[in-house]
Design a protein around this motif. Structure first.
Motif, PDB file in Angstrom:
ATOM      1  N   MET A 175       0.781  -1.275   0.216  1.00 52.02           N
ATOM      2  CA  MET A 175       0.031  -0.083  -0.114  1.00 52.02           C
ATOM      3  C   MET A 175       0.954   1.342  -0.099  1.00 52.02           C
ATOM      4  N   ILE A 176       1.959   1.188   0.725  1.00 51.32           N
ATOM      5  CA  ILE A 176       2.898   2.449   0.945  1.00 51.32           C
ATOM      6  C   ILE A 176       3.388   2.868  -0.468  1.00 51.32           C
ATOM      7  N   ARG A 177       3.819   1.751  -1.098  1.00 47.34           N
ATOM      8  CA  ARG A 177       4.565   1.872  -2.430  1.00 47.34           C
ATOM      9  C   ARG A 177       3.449   2.332  -3.357  1.00 47.34           C
ATOM     10  N   GLU A 178       2.194   1.774  -3.389  1.00 52.81           N
ATOM     11  CA  GLU A 178       1.426   2.019  -4.277  1.00 52.81           C
ATOM     12  C   GLU A 178       0.855   3.616  -4.315  1.00 52.81           C
ATOM     13  N   VAL A 179       0.628   3.971  -3.088  1.00 54.06           N
ATOM     14  CA  VAL A 179       0.436   5.365  -2.724  1.00 54.06           C
ATOM     15  C   VAL A 179       1.324   6.491  -3.255  1.00 54.06           C
ATOM     16  N   LYS A 180       2.710   5.979  -3.020  1.00 51.73           N
ATOM     17  CA  LYS A 180       3.759   6.804  -3.475  1.00 51.73           C
ATOM     18  C   LYS A 180       3.967   6.980  -5.011  1.00 51.73           C
ATOM     19  N   GLU A 181       3.631   5.779  -5.786  1.00 51.47           N
ATOM     20  CA  GLU A 181       3.555   5.493  -7.069  1.00 51.47           C
ATOM     21  C   GLU A 181       2.357   6.311  -7.722  1.00 51.47           C
ATOM     22  N   GLU A 182       1.279   6.289  -7.082  1.00 51.26           N
ATOM     23  CA  GLU A 182      -0.107   6.972  -7.722  1.00 51.26           C
ATOM     24  C   GLU A 182      -0.235   8.353  -7.498  1.00 51.26           C
ATOM     25  N   THR A 183       0.384   9.010  -6.350  1.00 53.41           N
ATOM     26  CA  THR A 183       0.206  10.157  -5.797  1.00 53.41           C
ATOM     27  C   THR A 183       1.570  10.960  -5.521  1.00 53.41           C
ATOM     28  N   GLY A 184       2.505  10.222  -5.556  1.00 54.73           N
ATOM     29  CA  GLY A 184       3.869  10.973  -4.840  1.00 54.73           C
ATOM     30  C   GLY A 184       3.929  11.268  -3.613  1.00 54.73           C
ATOM     31  N   LEU A 185       2.810  10.968  -2.781  1.00 56.95           N
ATOM     32  CA  LEU A 185       2.655  11.195  -1.330  1.00 56.95           C
ATOM     33  C   LEU A 185       3.633   9.988  -0.624  1.00 56.95           C
TER      34      LEU A 185
END
Length: 107
Positions: free
Chosen positions: A1-11
């Motif tokens: 989830m952490i990786r996906e949030v970073k990948e999809e939002t930059g956050l």
């Protein structure tokens, strides 16, 4: 989830908690090519740093991902979400959130 949030939002996620898991008949979807699936979706309550990440309107996230998967990212309250614009697979989640349903496993 952490990786996906970073990948999809930059956050960058600083903390999180599992809120609910969705699966079952309400998560059934038929693709245009006829393939049928039942999605399993995980919802998390997340804290992420927004400083310097929002546009002047303070609701639009300033981010462009390389794959162009996230065209526009906007923060909205539940009251602002028009249910008719939501994908059929995601509708049960928004309906439950609007109605205050909060069991961990949602079918």
């Amino acid at each position: 989830m952490i990786r996906e949030v970073k990948e999809e939002t930059g956050l960058e996620v600083s903390s999180y908690e599992l809120a609910s898991i969705y699966t079952g008949e309400r998560m059934h979807y038929t693709y245009p090519d006829g393939n049928e699936v039942v999605f399993v979706m995980f919802l998390f309550d997340v804290i992420a740093e927004l400083e310097g990440k929002l546009c002047d309107d303070q609701v639009t996230l300033f981010f462009e991902d390389e794959q162009k998967e996230s065209l526009q990212l906007v923060f909205k309250s539940l009251d602002e979400i028009d249910i008719s614009t939501i994908n059929n697979v995601q509708k049960p989640i928004i309906v439950d959130l609007k109605q205050g349903e909060s069991k961990l496993l949602r079918k």
